[in-house]
Motif scaffolding. Structure first.
Motif, PDB file in Angstrom:
ATOM      1  N   ALA A   1      85.555 -33.861  37.743  1.00  7.48           N
ATOM      2  CA  ALA A   1      84.264 -34.357  37.277  1.00  7.48           C
ATOM      3  C   ALA A   1      83.252 -34.421  38.412  1.00  7.48           C
ATOM      4  O   ALA A   1      82.061 -34.158  38.216  1.00  7.48           O
ATOM      5  CB  ALA A   1      84.436 -35.733  36.643  1.00  7.48           C
TER       6      ALA A   1
ATOM      7  N   ASP B   1      73.255 -39.998  39.488  1.00  7.26           N
ATOM      8  CA  ASP B   1      73.664 -39.854  38.089  1.00  7.26           C
ATOM      9  C   ASP B   1      75.097 -39.346  37.983  1.00  7.26           C
ATOM     10  O   ASP B   1      75.859 -39.794  37.114  1.00  7.26           O
ATOM     11  CB  ASP B   1      72.718 -38.899  37.361  1.00  7.26           C
ATOM     12  CG  ASP B   1      71.353 -39.511  37.105  1.00  7.26           C
ATOM     13  OD1 ASP B   1      71.228 -40.756  37.208  1.00  7.26           O
ATOM     14  OD2 ASP B   1      70.404 -38.750  36.824  1.00  7.26           O
ATOM     15  N   ARG B   2      75.470 -38.404  38.865  1.00  2.00           N
ATOM     16  CA  ARG B   2      76.829 -37.872  38.836  1.00  2.00           C
ATOM     17  C   ARG B   2      77.844 -38.974  39.150  1.00  2.00           C
ATOM     18  O   ARG B   2      78.876 -39.082  38.498  1.00  2.00           O
ATOM     19  CB  ARG B   2      76.949 -36.737  39.854  1.00  2.00           C
ATOM     20  CG  ARG B   2      78.362 -36.234  40.103  1.00  2.00           C
ATOM     21  CD  ARG B   2      78.908 -35.410  38.973  1.00  2.00           C
ATOM     22  NE  ARG B   2      78.037 -34.299  38.645  1.00  2.00           N
ATOM     23  CZ  ARG B   2      78.304 -33.396  37.709  1.00  2.00           C
ATOM     24  NH1 ARG B   2      79.407 -33.511  36.997  1.00  2.00           N
ATOM     25  NH2 ARG B   2      77.462 -32.408  37.451  1.00  2.00           N
TER      26      ARG B   2
ATOM     27  N   ALA C   1      77.396 -42.229  38.737  1.00  2.00           N
ATOM     28  CA  ALA C   1      77.405 -43.214  37.647  1.00  2.00           C
ATOM     29  C   ALA C   1      78.202 -42.705  36.447  1.00  2.00           C
ATOM     30  O   ALA C   1      78.995 -43.448  35.853  1.00  2.00           O
ATOM     31  CB  ALA C   1      75.971 -43.549  37.240  1.00  2.00           C
ATOM     32  N   SER C   2      78.003 -41.434  36.092  1.00  2.00           N
ATOM     33  CA  SER C   2      78.713 -40.893  34.931  1.00  2.00           C
ATOM     34  C   SER C   2      80.207 -40.795  35.194  1.00  2.00           C
ATOM     35  O   SER C   2      81.027 -41.052  34.303  1.00  2.00           O
ATOM     36  CB  SER C   2      78.146 -39.525  34.545  1.00  2.00           C
ATOM     37  OG  SER C   2      78.318 -38.590  35.599  1.00  2.00           O
ATOM     38  N   THR C   3      80.587 -40.443  36.424  1.00  2.46           N
ATOM     39  CA  THR C   3      82.007 -40.346  36.746  1.00  2.46           C
ATOM     40  C   THR C   3      82.646 -41.721  36.818  1.00  2.46           C
ATOM     41  O   THR C   3      83.810 -41.895  36.440  1.00  2.46           O
ATOM     42  CB  THR C   3      82.219 -39.587  38.063  1.00  2.46           C
ATOM     43  OG1 THR C   3      81.516 -38.348  38.025  1.00  2.46           O
ATOM     44  CG2 THR C   3      83.702 -39.297  38.293  1.00  2.46           C
ATOM     45  N   GLN C   4      81.894 -42.708  37.259  1.00  9.23           N
ATOM     46  CA  GLN C   4      82.427 -44.073  37.253  1.00  9.23           C
ATOM     47  C   GLN C   4      82.679 -44.541  35.821  1.00  9.23           C
ATOM     48  O   GLN C   4      83.656 -45.259  35.562  1.00  9.23           O
ATOM     49  CB  GLN C   4      81.461 -45.030  37.963  1.00  9.23           C
ATOM     50  CG  GLN C   4      81.324 -44.811  39.461  1.00  9.23           C
ATOM     51  CD  GLN C   4      82.513 -45.316  40.263  1.00  9.23           C
ATOM     52  OE1 GLN C   4      83.637 -45.355  39.773  1.00  9.23           O
ATOM     53  NE2 GLN C   4      82.270 -45.693  41.504  1.00  9.23           N
ATOM     54  N   ARG C   5      81.815 -44.148  34.895  1.00  9.84           N
ATOM     55  CA  ARG C   5      82.066 -44.488  33.485  1.00  9.84           C
ATOM     56  C   ARG C   5      83.330 -43.790  32.997  1.00  9.84           C
ATOM     57  O   ARG C   5      84.110 -44.360  32.217  1.00  9.84           O
ATOM     58  CB  ARG C   5      80.861 -44.103  32.625  1.00  9.84           C
ATOM     59  CG  ARG C   5      79.630 -44.960  32.850  1.00  9.84           C
ATOM     60  CD  ARG C   5      78.589 -44.755  31.763  1.00  9.84           C
ATOM     61  NE  ARG C   5      78.055 -43.396  31.749  1.00  9.84           N
ATOM     62  CZ  ARG C   5      77.006 -42.999  32.462  1.00  9.84           C
ATOM     63  NH1 ARG C   5      76.386 -43.861  33.258  1.00  9.84           N
ATOM     64  NH2 ARG C   5      76.562 -41.761  32.385  1.00  9.84           N
ATOM     65  N   LEU C   6      83.535 -42.553  33.448  1.00  5.79           N
ATOM     66  CA  LEU C   6      84.754 -41.829  33.082  1.00  5.79           C
ATOM     67  C   LEU C   6      85.990 -42.535  33.636  1.00  5.79           C
ATOM     68  O   LEU C   6      87.018 -42.605  32.966  1.00  5.79           O
ATOM     69  CB  LEU C   6      84.672 -40.394  33.608  1.00  5.79           C
ATOM     70  CG  LEU C   6      85.898 -39.507  33.357  1.00  5.79           C
ATOM     71  CD1 LEU C   6      86.131 -39.330  31.864  1.00  5.79           C
ATOM     72  CD2 LEU C   6      85.729 -38.154  34.047  1.00  5.79           C
TER      73      LEU C   6
END
Length: 207
Positions: free
Chosen positions: A163, A172-173, A175-180
């Motif tokens: 990811a 943003d990358r 943050a989105s990977t932390q959500r993953l």
């Protein structure tokens, strides 16, 4: 006749050397957490308030420094696993912390990727072996999915790395990977009663 002590106290020079080494590792780890690139040893020396020669005496190159920081993280994970076994820290929280560090400490990850494949496998093996006691205990308690095996964690590490590797390192990358990370770890701990079987599309439907 006086007996010699079984061990001599460390000399002031050795104490200073140990203190300097710990300072270098702590500051370098902080620098790596703030940046997407591997900081130079000169920058680490400046931030640590130490002479360039002092840093290079402990760590002749960035690979030596990176490996030492990785070993420091493994020691912290080992201590955290003991907390898991004592019931003081949920394994879910520990896995989230490890994967979050994988997302944010990109210089160490890139350095790891520069190592020979055999060395990479060795480091991953060390990590999974450290986690294994807490992994099995969590399964025995009915917290972790019973159909998982310890080697599955290596696939989770690869998934998170994939990811991060598919695009530029941006806020943003991250943050989105932390959500993953949260979603994947929560999936590992999904209650058995909430896990439905995957339907085979070729199977006949009951009317």
């Amino acid at each position: 006749m006086a007996a010699f002590p079984s061990s001599c106290p460390p000399s002031p020079r050795r104490v200073d050397a140990r203190r300097n080494r710990e300072t270098i590792l702590r500051v370098a780890d902080e620098v790596f957490a703030e940046s997407a690139e591997f900081a130079s040893l000169d920058e680490v020396a400046r931030r640590a308030g130490l002479g360039r020669a002092t840093v290079y005496r402990h760590f002749p190159d960035r690979h030596a420094l990176g490996v030492a920081i990785a070993d420091r993280h493994v020691a912290a994970i080992r201590a955290a696993v003991r907390c898991c076994l004592d019931g003081e820290l949920p394994l879910r929280d520990l896995l989230r912390a490890i994967l979050s560090a994988q997302v944010t400490r990109r210089p160490l990850v890139r350095l790891f990727q520069e190592m020979p494949p055999g060395e990479q496998l060795r480091h991953v093996g060390v990590l999974t072996r450290e986690l294994e006691p807490a992994f099995h205990q969590s399964q025995a308690r009915g917290e972790l999915r019973p159909d998982l095996v310890i080697a599955d964690l290596e696939l989770v590490f690869e998934m998170i790395e994939g990811a991060m590797a598919t695009g530029p390192y941006t806020r943003d990358r991250v943050a989105s990977t932390q959500r993953l990370v949260v979603a994947v770890v929560d999936g590992l701990f999904a209650p058995a009663g909430h896990r439905g079987a995957v339907e085979d599309p070729s199977a006949p439907h009951q009317g």
